[in-house]
Design a protein around this motif. Sequence first.
Motif, short mmCIF file in Angstrom:
data_model
loop_
_atom_site.label_atom_id
_atom_site.label_comp_id
_atom_site.label_asym_id
_atom_site.label_seq_id
_atom_site.Cartn_x
_atom_site.Cartn_y
_atom_site.Cartn_z
N GLN A 155 0.82 -1.20 0.00
CA GLN A 155 0.00 0.00 0.00
C GLN A 155 0.86 1.26 0.00
OE1 GLN A 155 -2.64 -0.33 3.43
NE2 GLN A 155 -4.29 -1.01 2.08
N LEU A 156 0.39 2.25 -0.75
CA LEU A 156 0.98 3.57 -0.71
C LEU A 156 -0.09 4.53 -0.21
CD1 LEU A 156 2.86 3.67 -4.15
CD2 LEU A 156 3.79 3.10 -1.91
N GLN A 157 0.24 5.29 0.81
CA GLN A 157 -0.72 6.19 1.42
C GLN A 157 -0.22 7.61 1.27
OE1 GLN A 157 -3.71 5.25 2.99
NE2 GLN A 157 -4.16 7.43 3.09
N CYS A 176 4.14 10.34 1.19
CA CYS A 176 3.67 9.06 0.67
C CYS A 176 4.34 7.96 1.48
CB CYS A 176 3.99 8.92 -0.80
SG CYS A 176 3.56 7.31 -1.51
N GLY A 234 -0.76 5.06 -4.92
CA GLY A 234 -1.52 5.49 -3.76
C GLY A 234 -2.88 6.01 -4.19
#
Length: 122
Positions: free
Chosen positions: A2-4, A21, A113
């Motif tokens: 996951q990229l947030q 990120c 993301g």
Amino acid sequence: VQLQASGGGLVQTGGSLRLSCAASGRTFSNYAMGWFRQAPGKEREFVADISWSGGSTDYADSMKGRFTISRDITKNTVYLQMNSLEPEDTAVYYCAARRVLLSRRSYEYDYWGQGTQVTVSS
């Protein structure tokens, strides 16, 4: 994996924002990281990217001198410092990751993301 992305918001012309990120689920130490943006009704465009070591960066011409990309490998986080923001910078900003090599092509990125909204008021 996951990229947030985070850090977006509303800012006045000439203001600054720093996007972050955060990557989770694996180690991105051998991944190049990029930022792209997409304004309403427009195609997604390249903003900047950075090599896995942080030693190489690339910027779209309109961002040079205003935006700075950096990364903290220990935190699995990439940053985009945006200064001298203009209304034309209004867009959803996305971070992305791909193995090893820098690229300005969005289709060459493997992980994305969810995007963070940046709005610059005039």
